[in-house]
Motif scaffolding. Structure first.
Motif, PDB file in Angstrom:
ATOM      1  N   GLN A   1      16.410  -2.742  -8.442  1.00 49.24           N
ATOM      2  CA  GLN A   1      17.669  -2.736  -9.174  1.00 49.24           C
ATOM      3  C   GLN A   1      18.545  -1.536  -8.836  1.00 49.24           C
ATOM      4  O   GLN A   1      19.683  -1.454  -9.327  1.00 49.24           O
ATOM      5  N   ALA A   2      18.069  -0.647  -7.998  1.00 50.03           N
ATOM      6  CA  ALA A   2      18.965   0.402  -7.505  1.00 50.03           C
ATOM      7  C   ALA A   2      20.089  -0.219  -6.683  1.00 50.03           C
ATOM      8  O   ALA A   2      21.135   0.402  -6.486  1.00 50.03           O
TER       9      ALA A   2
ATOM     10  N   ASN B   1      21.958  -2.373  -7.701  1.00 52.25           N
ATOM     11  CA  ASN B   1      23.089  -2.572  -8.608  1.00 52.25           C
ATOM     12  C   ASN B   1      24.145  -1.486  -8.407  1.00 52.25           C
ATOM     13  O   ASN B   1      25.344  -1.746  -8.522  1.00 52.25           O
ATOM     14  N   ALA B   2      23.673  -0.281  -8.115  1.00 49.74           N
ATOM     15  CA  ALA B   2      24.610   0.819  -7.853  1.00 49.74           C
ATOM     16  C   ALA B   2      25.422   0.551  -6.585  1.00 49.74           C
ATOM     17  O   ALA B   2      26.601   0.910  -6.491  1.00 49.74           O
ATOM     18  N   ILE B   3      24.784  -0.074  -5.604  1.00 48.43           N
ATOM     19  CA  ILE B   3      25.481  -0.379  -4.348  1.00 48.43           C
ATOM     20  C   ILE B   3      26.551  -1.440  -4.574  1.00 48.43           C
ATOM     21  O   ILE B   3      27.670  -1.339  -4.068  1.00 48.43           O
TER      22      ILE B   3
ATOM     23  N   TRP C   1      29.490   0.268  -6.188  1.00 47.71           N
ATOM     24  CA  TRP C   1      30.233   1.177  -5.313  1.00 47.71           C
ATOM     25  C   TRP C   1      31.042   0.420  -4.266  1.00 47.71           C
ATOM     26  O   TRP C   1      32.025   0.946  -3.729  1.00 47.71           O
TER      27      TRP C   1
ATOM     28  N   GLY D   1      19.798  -6.402 -16.422  1.00 47.66           N
ATOM     29  CA  GLY D   1      20.299  -6.058 -15.087  1.00 47.66           C
ATOM     30  C   GLY D   1      21.820  -6.083 -15.040  1.00 47.66           C
ATOM     31  O   GLY D   1      22.454  -5.189 -14.472  1.00 47.66           O
TER      32      GLY D   1
ATOM     33  N   LEU E   1      23.845  -5.690 -17.582  1.00 45.71           N
ATOM     34  CA  LEU E   1      24.341  -4.555 -18.361  1.00 45.71           C
ATOM     35  C   LEU E   1      24.288  -3.263 -17.545  1.00 45.71           C
ATOM     36  O   LEU E   1      25.190  -2.425 -17.636  1.00 45.71           O
ATOM     37  N   SER E   2      23.241  -3.121 -16.741  1.00 46.89           N
ATOM     38  CA  SER E   2      23.166  -1.901 -15.918  1.00 46.89           C
ATOM     39  C   SER E   2      24.326  -1.860 -14.930  1.00 46.89           C
ATOM     40  O   SER E   2      24.857  -0.787 -14.623  1.00 46.89           O
TER      41      SER E   2
ATOM     42  N   ALA F   1      27.407  -0.803 -16.853  1.00 44.98           N
ATOM     43  CA  ALA F   1      27.329   0.624 -17.167  1.00 44.98           C
ATOM     44  C   ALA F   1      27.559   1.480 -15.920  1.00 44.98           C
ATOM     45  O   ALA F   1      28.287   2.481 -15.959  1.00 44.98           O
ATOM     46  N   LEU F   2      26.960   1.086 -14.818  1.00 46.61           N
ATOM     47  CA  LEU F   2      27.141   1.853 -13.579  1.00 46.61           C
ATOM     48  C   LEU F   2      28.595   1.797 -13.103  1.00 46.61           C
ATOM     49  O   LEU F   2      29.123   2.782 -12.572  1.00 46.61           O
TER      50      LEU F   2
ATOM     51  N   LEU G   1      31.243   1.489 -15.046  1.00 45.50           N
ATOM     52  CA  LEU G   1      32.041   2.344 -15.920  1.00 45.50           C
ATOM     53  C   LEU G   1      31.692   3.812 -15.704  1.00 45.50           C
ATOM     54  O   LEU G   1      32.545   4.688 -15.864  1.00 45.50           O
ATOM     55  N   ARG G   2      30.475   4.095 -15.333  1.00 38.99           N
ATOM     56  CA  ARG G   2      30.095   5.468 -14.972  1.00 38.99           C
ATOM     57  C   ARG G   2      30.846   5.916 -13.720  1.00 38.99           C
ATOM     58  O   ARG G   2      31.312   7.045 -13.639  1.00 38.99           O
TER      59      ARG G   2
ATOM     60  N   PRO H   1      35.006  -1.593 -20.966  1.00 36.86           N
ATOM     61  CA  PRO H   1      34.981  -2.984 -20.516  1.00 36.86           C
ATOM     62  C   PRO H   1      36.185  -3.758 -21.058  1.00 36.86           C
ATOM     63  O   PRO H   1      36.652  -3.494 -22.171  1.00 36.86           O
TER      64      PRO H   1
END
Lengths: 158, 158, 158, 158
Positions: free
Chosen positions: D88-89, D91-93, D96, D109, D111-112, D115-116, D118-119, D144
Motif C-alpha cells: 500500500q505504499a 498509494n503514495a505514488i 504524487w 486503502g 481512505l489512506s 489522506a495522503l 490531502l497531506r 475533501p
C-alpha cells in the motif's frame, strides 16, 4: 507484463555521450515499431532519447520519475508520468514493471537497475555499451547480456 | 547520521561462504566496539553474521527487512526491525540511512546496494571480498574502496 | 514483531497542541517502562514528544524519517534513525513494522497511518484524541479503538 | 502533471457495490472524453470499472499495482502497468502522480489515498459516496470535496 502488452524498461544516465543518445533513440524506435511499451526514468539523457525515439514511432512511453514532479531540468517526453517521490528506490519499480531491461551506458544509478533486475531474475537484462561486473577474481558473472548495437539489444530483450 | 550517532550499513548475501561469514561477524564486533550502530538487511548469511558480531559486543543492530515480516527462514538477531514490505527497494533505505556502507561478498542485491550508495554519493563505500565493477573497456571505476580484511573495512568506513 | 521484542508505532502531527504533546510524552514513558520499542516518524511535535518520553525511561526509539536526512527543523531524539527518502510512503513502513499503532492528535499524515494500519489489519490501532472516521451516512466504522488517556492507549495497544 | 497532460487518480475498493462500480465506470468515461489520463490501482472493483470506462472511450489508463505482478485475481484493463511491489505504499505514488484524486466508495486503502492526497496538498481531492472524516468533536474537516454524482466528481476534479 499482465497479458499481451510487453513493457521494456530502458535505463541509462542523464549525462550521456552522443553515441549513447543515438543508441537510446534507436532502441526507442525499434521497441515502438514492435508495439512494445517503453518504460524509462522520465529524466534527460538516455531517458529522454529513448522516449523521443519511441514517440517518433507513436509508441507508448511511461516515465517513472524519482522526484516529486517539481524538479527543474530535462524531462523525458512521455505519454504518462508516474511520480514516485522515492528517489532511486524508483529503480526497483522500473525493474519490477518490465518484461526486459535494456541498460545503455554506465552510471551508478544504471548499474543499480541492472543489479536489481538480475536480483529479481527471470527477465532478460541487456547491457549496451555499459559497465562490466566481475567477481573478486576478475571473472565475468552470468546474468547480463552484453551487446554492441540497438538491434542486438532489442533482439535479445524480446 | 543526525547528531553524534554513527550508523554503518553492512550488506552482503544471504548465501555466503564461511570466509564471508567470519568477515561479517568480525566487522560487526569492530563496529559495536566503536559505538557504531549497525544497519543490516535483517536476513540470514552476512546479515545475520554481522548482527551476531555486533550483538556479542552489546551493539545496537537495526534490521531493515524487504518482506512483510512473515517470511520463513533465517532472520538476523536484531535490536529492532523495520519491515519495509518493499522488496529490494529497501536497499535504497539502507543506503540512505547510513554514514558508510560496507559490502561483504557478492550478489546482485549487494551490488545494487553498492551502486545505490555510490549514486547517493558523499559516504564511504567499502567492498570486502566482493564483486568488481569496470567500465566497458575493463578499466576500474572510481568510487568503491576495495579492502581485504575486516579491520581495513571498518577503518576505511569510519 | 519477530520474536519477543514488541514494537509500537506512535504517530501524530508535527504541529501538536500542548495536551497532545503531554499525552505523547506519557505514552512514550509507559511503553518504555514495559520494555516496548517505540517507532516514530523522527520529526517534531508528537514524534519528538513520544521519543523524549521513551528515552527518559531508557527506552529504545527508532525514528523512521520521510526525508533524505538533511532537512532542517526539529528531529526526534532517537536511538537510531532510518532515512527512507520516500516522503509519506514511509507511513506504510511504520505501520508494517509495528505490533500496534497509537495515533495521538489529528492530521492528514496521521490519518493515513491509521488507515494504512487498518488496511494491513491484525494489529490494534488506537486513536487518542484524534480524528473520527464514519461511513457516508455518518455511522462509525469498526477498526480504530478510540481512547481518552495515555494509560488507556497503552493498555489497548499491548 | 508535467506539461499539458492531465492525470487523475481514481481510487476505490476492490470490493465495491454496484452503485460504486457504475459511478466508477462513468467517471472513467468522462475523464477519457476530456482527454485526461486515468491512474488507478490496477486491481478489481472500482479500479477495474474506471479502467473499463476510460478504455471504452479510448482513454489512456495506467495501473499502478501494489504487488509484484504475479497475484491472481482481477486486474484492471490498463494501457500500461507499473508494478511497485511495495504494497500500500503505492498509494503514495498514485497520489504524487495525479493532478487530482477522485475517491469512489470507502475502504481503509481508499481512505489512506484521500489522506495522503490531502497531506500532499495543492490538488483537488473529491470523494464520491465515500467515508467521512471529522475532528474529535465530530466537526467536518476542510479538505475533501464531497459529491454525489460522477459529473460533479469530474467537474470538481478538473
Amino acid at each position: 507484463m499482465m497479458g499481451c502488452v510487453v513493457q521494456v524498461a530502458v535505463c541509462g544516465p542523464a549525462s550521456a555521450t552522443d553515441a549513447e543518445l543515438t543508441h537510446a533513440r534507436r532502441v526507442g524506435e525499434l521497441l515502438a515499431e514492435r508495439g512494445v511499451t517503453v518504460l524509462c526514468g522520465g529524466g534527460g539523457g538516455v531517458m529522454a532519447a529513448v522516449a523521443a525515439g519511441a514517440r517518433s514511432r507513436d509508441g507508448l512511453v511511461i516515465g517513472v520519475r524519482p522526484d516529486d514532479g517539481t524538479s527543474p531540468g530535462p524531462v523525458a517526453d512521455v505519454s504518462a508520468v508516474v511520480v514516485t517521490n522515492m528517489g532511486q528506490a524508483r529503480n526497483a519499480i522500473l525493474v519490477w514493471s518490465a518484461d526486459a531491461v535494456i541498460a545503455i551506458g554506465g552510471s551508478w544509478g544504471t548499474l543499480s537497475e541492472v543489479a536489481l533486475a538480475l536480483r529479481r531474475g527471470g527477465i532478460p537484462v541487456v547491457v549496451l555499451g555499459g559497465w562490466r561486473i566481475t567477481d573478486a577474481t576478475g571473472a565475468p558473472l552470468d546474468g547480463p547480456t552484453y551487446v554492441d548495437t540497438p538491434d542486438q539489444a532489442v533482439r535479445r530483450a524480446l
